[in-house]
Motif scaffolding. Sequence first.
Motif, PDB file in Angstrom:
ATOM      1  N   PRO A  13      26.768  57.773  33.058  1.00 40.60           N
ATOM      2  CA  PRO A  13      26.344  59.144  33.355  1.00 40.60           C
ATOM      3  C   PRO A  13      26.486  59.987  32.087  1.00 40.60           C
ATOM      4  CG  PRO A  13      27.919  58.365  34.989  1.00 40.60           C
ATOM      5  CD  PRO A  13      27.855  57.321  33.923  1.00 40.60           C
ATOM      6  N   THR A  58      29.441  54.355  36.814  1.00 42.16           N
ATOM      7  CA  THR A  58      29.968  55.662  37.234  1.00 42.16           C
ATOM      8  C   THR A  58      31.496  55.633  37.311  1.00 42.16           C
ATOM      9  OG1 THR A  58      27.977  55.936  38.515  1.00 42.16           O
ATOM     10  CG2 THR A  58      29.763  57.437  39.014  1.00 42.16           C
ATOM     11  N   TRP A  61      32.887  55.649  33.854  1.00 39.43           N
ATOM     12  CA  TRP A  61      32.841  57.021  33.307  1.00 39.43           C
ATOM     13  C   TRP A  61      34.034  57.842  33.807  1.00 39.43           C
ATOM     14  CZ3 TRP A  61      32.782  61.887  35.373  1.00 39.43           C
ATOM     15  CH2 TRP A  61      32.551  62.935  34.459  1.00 39.43           C
ATOM     16  N   LEU A 233      34.427  63.034  40.550  1.00 33.72           N
ATOM     17  CA  LEU A 233      33.482  62.300  41.409  1.00 33.72           C
ATOM     18  C   LEU A 233      34.152  61.806  42.680  1.00 33.72           C
ATOM     19  CD1 LEU A 233      31.589  60.237  38.673  1.00 33.72           C
ATOM     20  CD2 LEU A 233      31.085  62.516  39.542  1.00 33.72           C
TER      21      LEU A 233
END
Length: 246
Positions: A13, A58, A61, A233
């Motif tokens: 990302p 993700t 990240w 997230l």
Amino acid sequence: MVLEISQAISPLPASVDIWQKTMGWQPTPSQLNQFQQLYGLILAGNRHMNLTRITEPTEFWEKHLWDSIRPLGFALSSSQPQDCPLKPWPANQPLRGLDIGTGGGFPGLPVAFALKPLYPQLQLTLLDSTQKKVLFLEEAIATLNLPYIQAHVGRAEQIHHQPDYTQHYDFCLIRAVAKAPICLQYALPFLKPGGLVILYRGRWSLEEEKILKQTLRSLGGRLTWIDAFVTPLSQATRHCLYVCKQ
Ligand code: SAM
């Protein structure tokens, strides 16, 4: 070990807004490129050894990049929470850091990528007790051309007595290595007076804090700040403890 980076690595990302919103700092295109290269190297290294189970882009990240860099917000951004007692380091002076039990280079490598443009005299040592991880790190350092980073094999509790290492560093990073009091026993001897341990934790309790404060009395450290936050997230709980060597 020859690290063969696959050409078909998924992109991480890349939104800089999320960095800005969550810690008041934005990576440059060149830093985003370093993150992506590191991701490729970790995936390549994972084919030879177990560096990390976090390989999905993700998750990588959030758990390896964001998680590593977020506790350095005080040194990277001018907009910090009002209760933050920490000041950035002087920009144009030598700055020596150590990552204890770095494994595949976390949090040390992402932290180095983030700090280096602001602290051009940064030198970072990555320390781990597992030789094959250190061989991987040496190869990653050479591939990414990072002459200001050294990897060293050894156990913290033995190395911290050696004259070249005792009271040598301005900051120590330590994530997922041992219980908090042990981490501080490992880290504090490495620091110059006034140096900072940045201790990465997930959940944290008042009971743990009480035990830690008792340990600190004999170790010569002061718990300066506990920063509690959630990851952007997965909304997982994080605590970062900042301990200053007295
Ligand atoms: N810090 C990395 C991270 O957060 O992804 C790796 C964490 S891994 C769970 C723990 C690492 O600490 C291992 O690579 C292990 O070899 C290293 N380690 C454990 N005890 C150590 C010690 N006393 N001195 C140096 N390294 C140590």
